[in-house]
Design an enzyme around this catalytic site. Sequence first.
Site, PDB file in Angstrom:
ATOM      1  N   ALA A 242     -32.905  32.879 -25.848  1.00 24.31           N
ATOM      2  CA  ALA A 242     -34.100  33.121 -25.035  1.00 24.31           C
ATOM      3  C   ALA A 242     -34.527  31.935 -24.188  1.00 24.31           C
ATOM      4  CB  ALA A 242     -35.253  33.536 -25.939  1.00 24.31           C
TER       5      ALA A 242
ATOM      6  N   ASN B 159     -35.817  30.603 -33.436  1.00 26.64           N
ATOM      7  CA  ASN B 159     -34.419  30.439 -33.057  1.00 26.64           C
ATOM      8  C   ASN B 159     -34.273  29.480 -31.893  1.00 26.64           C
ATOM      9  OD1 ASN B 159     -32.695  31.825 -34.812  1.00 26.64           O
ATOM     10  ND2 ASN B 159     -33.063  33.786 -33.832  1.00 26.64           N
TER      11      ASN B 159
ATOM     12  N   HIS C  94     -41.376  29.127 -23.278  1.00 29.33           N
ATOM     13  CA  HIS C  94     -40.638  28.090 -23.991  1.00 29.33           C
ATOM     14  C   HIS C  94     -40.523  26.885 -23.069  1.00 29.33           C
ATOM     15  CE1 HIS C  94     -39.468  31.337 -26.699  1.00 29.33           C
ATOM     16  NE2 HIS C  94     -39.050  32.012 -25.641  1.00 29.33           N
TER      17      HIS C  94
END
Length: 264
Positions: A121, A186, A216
């Site tokens: 991601a 993750n 992120h």
Amino acid sequence: MPMTETNVAVIGRGPIARYVAGAIADAQGLRLTHVLVRTAEPIAFAEGASVVTDAAALEGVDVVADCAGHGGLSDHGEALLSAGCRLITLSAGAFADEALHGRLVGAARRGGGRIEVVAGAVGAVDALSAASVGGLEMVRYVGRKPPAGWRGTPAERHDLEALDAPLVHFEGDAREAALAYPKNANVAATIALAGIGFERTTVQLIADPAATANTHTVDARGAFGAFTATFSANALPDNPRSSALAAMSMARAILDRAGLLVVG
């Protein structure tokens, strides 16, 4: 000389497995031959493939795409690597478990297999990995999600629904984050594996009532210079809990197996 076909197995039946199967179906030089799941029930996207429950049944497979989360890697990783398989996974967080990490690497060493962790991601993982060769001084990851995105995690010790300002509910290293938030960290684990390791990668997790997407942010500094990269992640249309970029990242890794020109 004509290109040979690459036989692919997928672990899992969820939205990411379905997305990867669709990419394989549209590609030349790839064939989905097996789907490895816990129960051998019919799977719509597995038409033409064998649905199996035992890793030993993956005969003639060139590459395995683990789309089943930490459980898939824990259940089948050792057997596949011991058999010499090339195993591609999104489950970077599983490597925060030092015992599992050791077993998987040991199985790959004994059997001639190979583990590949795809970026999932977040982007800039290729730059971070390259920078680690020259030496990194600092790597920091900040994950920001709407409060609902932290349901079912230790963040629920706070009243998430009552938040009217951003709340930092975790600060620590990447190993602590990955073990405490196995379904949410993750990305932190991927960054740690690509960069300077679990203990030296600092992590901050934020519940933000003003956030409309999962974001992120990666900060890194080293001999290469410095960068800051922020990614705002959309979910897969048919599953709000699955990152679209994670599915695309796995699909790209599989498509590259049949590519004549590969970038990255």
